[in-house]
Design a protein around this motif. Structure first.
Motif, mmCIF file in Angstrom:
data_model
loop_
_atom_site.group_PDB
_atom_site.id
_atom_site.type_symbol
_atom_site.label_atom_id
_atom_site.label_comp_id
_atom_site.label_asym_id
_atom_site.label_seq_id
_atom_site.Cartn_x
_atom_site.Cartn_y
_atom_site.Cartn_z
ATOM 1 N N ASP A 11 52.559 -5.405 17.966
ATOM 2 C CA ASP A 11 53.035 -5.283 19.342
ATOM 3 C C ASP A 11 53.066 -6.681 19.942
ATOM 4 O O ASP A 11 52.121 -7.447 19.761
ATOM 5 C CB ASP A 11 52.116 -4.373 20.162
ATOM 6 C CG ASP A 11 52.758 -3.943 21.473
ATOM 7 O OD1 ASP A 11 52.982 -4.815 22.345
ATOM 8 O OD2 ASP A 11 53.047 -2.750 21.618
ATOM 9 N N ASP A 12 54.149 -7.026 20.629
ATOM 10 C CA ASP A 12 54.266 -8.391 21.149
ATOM 11 C C ASP A 12 53.365 -8.643 22.353
ATOM 12 O O ASP A 12 53.169 -9.790 22.750
ATOM 13 C CB ASP A 12 55.722 -8.701 21.509
ATOM 14 C CG ASP A 12 56.261 -7.784 22.582
ATOM 15 O OD1 ASP A 12 56.531 -8.261 23.695
ATOM 16 O OD2 ASP A 12 56.412 -6.592 22.299
ATOM 17 N N ASP A 37 54.768 -9.316 15.907
ATOM 18 C CA ASP A 37 56.122 -8.904 15.552
ATOM 19 C C ASP A 37 56.103 -8.074 14.274
ATOM 20 O O ASP A 37 55.127 -8.091 13.516
ATOM 21 C CB ASP A 37 57.050 -10.109 15.387
ATOM 22 C CG ASP A 37 56.578 -11.044 14.293
ATOM 23 O OD1 ASP A 37 56.855 -10.756 13.108
ATOM 24 O OD2 ASP A 37 55.935 -12.064 14.615
ATOM 25 N N ALA A 38 57.179 -7.360 14.046
ATOM 26 C CA ALA A 38 57.249 -6.441 12.911
ATOM 27 C C ALA A 38 57.292 -7.172 11.578
ATOM 28 O O ALA A 38 56.747 -6.695 10.578
ATOM 29 C CB ALA A 38 58.484 -5.554 13.051
ATOM 30 N N MET A 59 60.442 -5.247 19.660
ATOM 31 C CA MET A 59 59.664 -6.475 19.483
ATOM 32 C C MET A 59 60.600 -7.641 19.208
ATOM 33 O O MET A 59 61.811 -7.444 19.023
ATOM 34 C CB MET A 59 58.673 -6.294 18.320
ATOM 35 C CG MET A 59 57.488 -5.397 18.641
ATOM 36 S SD MET A 59 56.327 -5.264 17.250
ATOM 37 C CE MET A 59 57.223 -4.141 16.162
ATOM 38 N N PRO A 60 60.060 -8.875 19.176
ATOM 39 C CA PRO A 60 60.893 -10.032 18.836
ATOM 40 C C PRO A 60 61.515 -9.856 17.453
ATOM 41 O O PRO A 60 60.947 -9.162 16.606
ATOM 42 C CB PRO A 60 59.884 -11.192 18.848
ATOM 43 C CG PRO A 60 58.740 -10.708 19.683
ATOM 44 C CD PRO A 60 58.673 -9.240 19.447
ATOM 45 N N PRO A 61 62.679 -10.444 17.187
ATOM 46 C CA PRO A 61 63.360 -11.398 18.075
ATOM 47 C C PRO A 61 64.362 -10.790 19.050
ATOM 48 O O PRO A 61 64.709 -11.417 20.040
ATOM 49 C CB PRO A 61 64.086 -12.304 17.073
ATOM 50 C CG PRO A 61 64.423 -11.394 15.932
ATOM 51 C CD PRO A 61 63.253 -10.443 15.825
ATOM 52 N N GLU A 66 63.285 -3.240 16.311
ATOM 53 C CA GLU A 66 62.545 -3.832 15.193
ATOM 54 C C GLU A 66 61.474 -2.895 14.642
ATOM 55 O O GLU A 66 61.263 -2.813 13.425
ATOM 56 C CB GLU A 66 61.890 -5.158 15.628
ATOM 57 C CG GLU A 66 62.828 -6.337 15.751
ATOM 58 C CD GLU A 66 63.626 -6.320 17.051
ATOM 59 O OE1 GLU A 66 64.507 -7.171 17.220
ATOM 60 O OE2 GLU A 66 63.359 -5.444 17.901
ATOM 61 N N GLY A 67 60.778 -2.189 15.546
ATOM 62 C CA GLY A 67 59.718 -1.290 15.105
ATOM 63 C C GLY A 67 60.257 -0.131 14.284
ATOM 64 O O GLY A 67 59.648 0.285 13.294
#
Length: 218
Positions: A11-12, A37-38, A59-61, A66-67
C-alpha cells in the motif's frame, strides 16, 4: 500449536501499511514484508514464504489497477496463496475481474472494514483457506446491476452502446446519429459511469460495456 499465517502487504500509504502491520500482529498474524508498490511485493513474493497478500487496488506508478494486476499475477504464479484487495471505493469492475478469473483464495474488501479487527481477521483467514471474500457493498452493487444492467441508460445512451457493440468508432456513431463527436463522447462517458466501469487507461472499459450489452440482450 497452529503456525500463524504469514502476510505480505502493499500500500502506498505509510500510515496504512504501519497500521495494517500492527492490526495483523494483534490478530496473531506475522507480516513478512510491507511495501509501497505492487512491483516490490511481487519481487518479494518470489523468495519470501507467505500465505496471504494484502494489496491496495491503486498504487504507483499509475494509481489505476496495479493491485488487481498483481493479484492475478500472484495467483497465476502461486495458486495456493490467498490475495485480499483493499479499496477506498466500490469498484465493481475490479471485483468482477477477480471473480472472472475463477480462482479461489481471492478477496475484495473496502478499507472502511479495516476498522473492525474481526472482519479483517475473518477475511484474511478465509482467503488463506481458499475461500472468496467480497465486501457486502460490492455484492449489493453487483446484484443490483445483474437485475437490469442497462436500466439507468437513456434511449440515446442505449443507441450509442448498441453501435459500440457493432464495433463503431465514436466518429462513426456521430455520423449515424447525426450528432457531434463531442456529444457521443459525453454519452460514452455517461455509459461508463452508469455501468460502474472505472478508467483503467485502456479500451478495456469499452469492451466491458459491450459485454454488458450482450449479456442483457441474451
Amino acid at each position: 500449536m497452529t503456525e500463524p499465517l504469514h502476510v505480505l502487504i502493499a500500500d502506498d500509504s505509510v500510515l496504512l501499511r504501519e497500521g495494517l502491520v500492527r492490526v495483523l500482529s494483534e490478530a496473531g498474524f506475522v507480516t513478512v514484508g510491507a511495501f509501497g508498490d505492487a512491483e516490490a511485493l511481487l519481487t518479494a513474493a518470489k523468495t519470501v514464504p507467505f500465505d496471504v497478500a494484502l494489496l491496495d487496488v491503486r498504487m504507483p506508478p499509475t494509481f489505476r489497477d496495479e493491485g488487481v494486476r498483481a493479484a492475478l499475477a500472484l495467483h497465476a504464479a502461486q495458486p495456493g496463496v490467498g490475495v485480499l484487495l483493499l479499496s477506498q471505493y466500490v469498484e465493481t469492475t475490479y471485483a468482477r475481474e477477480l471473480l472472472g478469473s475463477g480462482a479461489g483464495g481471492m478477496g475484495y474488501l473496502l478499507k472502511d472494514r479495516l476498522a473492525s479487527l474481526d472482519e479483517l481477521t475473518d477475511a484474511v483467514t478465509r482467503v488463506a483457506s481458499g475461500g472468496t471474500v467480497l465486501d457486502p457493498e460490492v455484492v449489493a452493487q453487483l446484484v443490483g446491476r445483474r437485475a437490469d444492467p442497462l436500466a439507468a441508460l437513456t434511449p440515446r445512451e442505449r443507441e450509442t452502446l448498441q453501435l459500440m457493440a457493432e464495433g463503431r468508432t465514436n466518429a462513426a456513431i456521430a455520423g449515424l446519429l447525426h450528432v457531434g463527436v463531442g456529444a457521443v463522447e459525453k454519452n460514452v462517458s455517461a455509459i461508463f459511469a452508469k455501468l460502474g466501469l472505472d478508467d483503467s487507461g485502456t479500451d478495456h472499459r469499452r469492451v466491458l460495456a459491450v459485454l454488458t450489452w450482450l449479456d442483457a440482450a441474451a
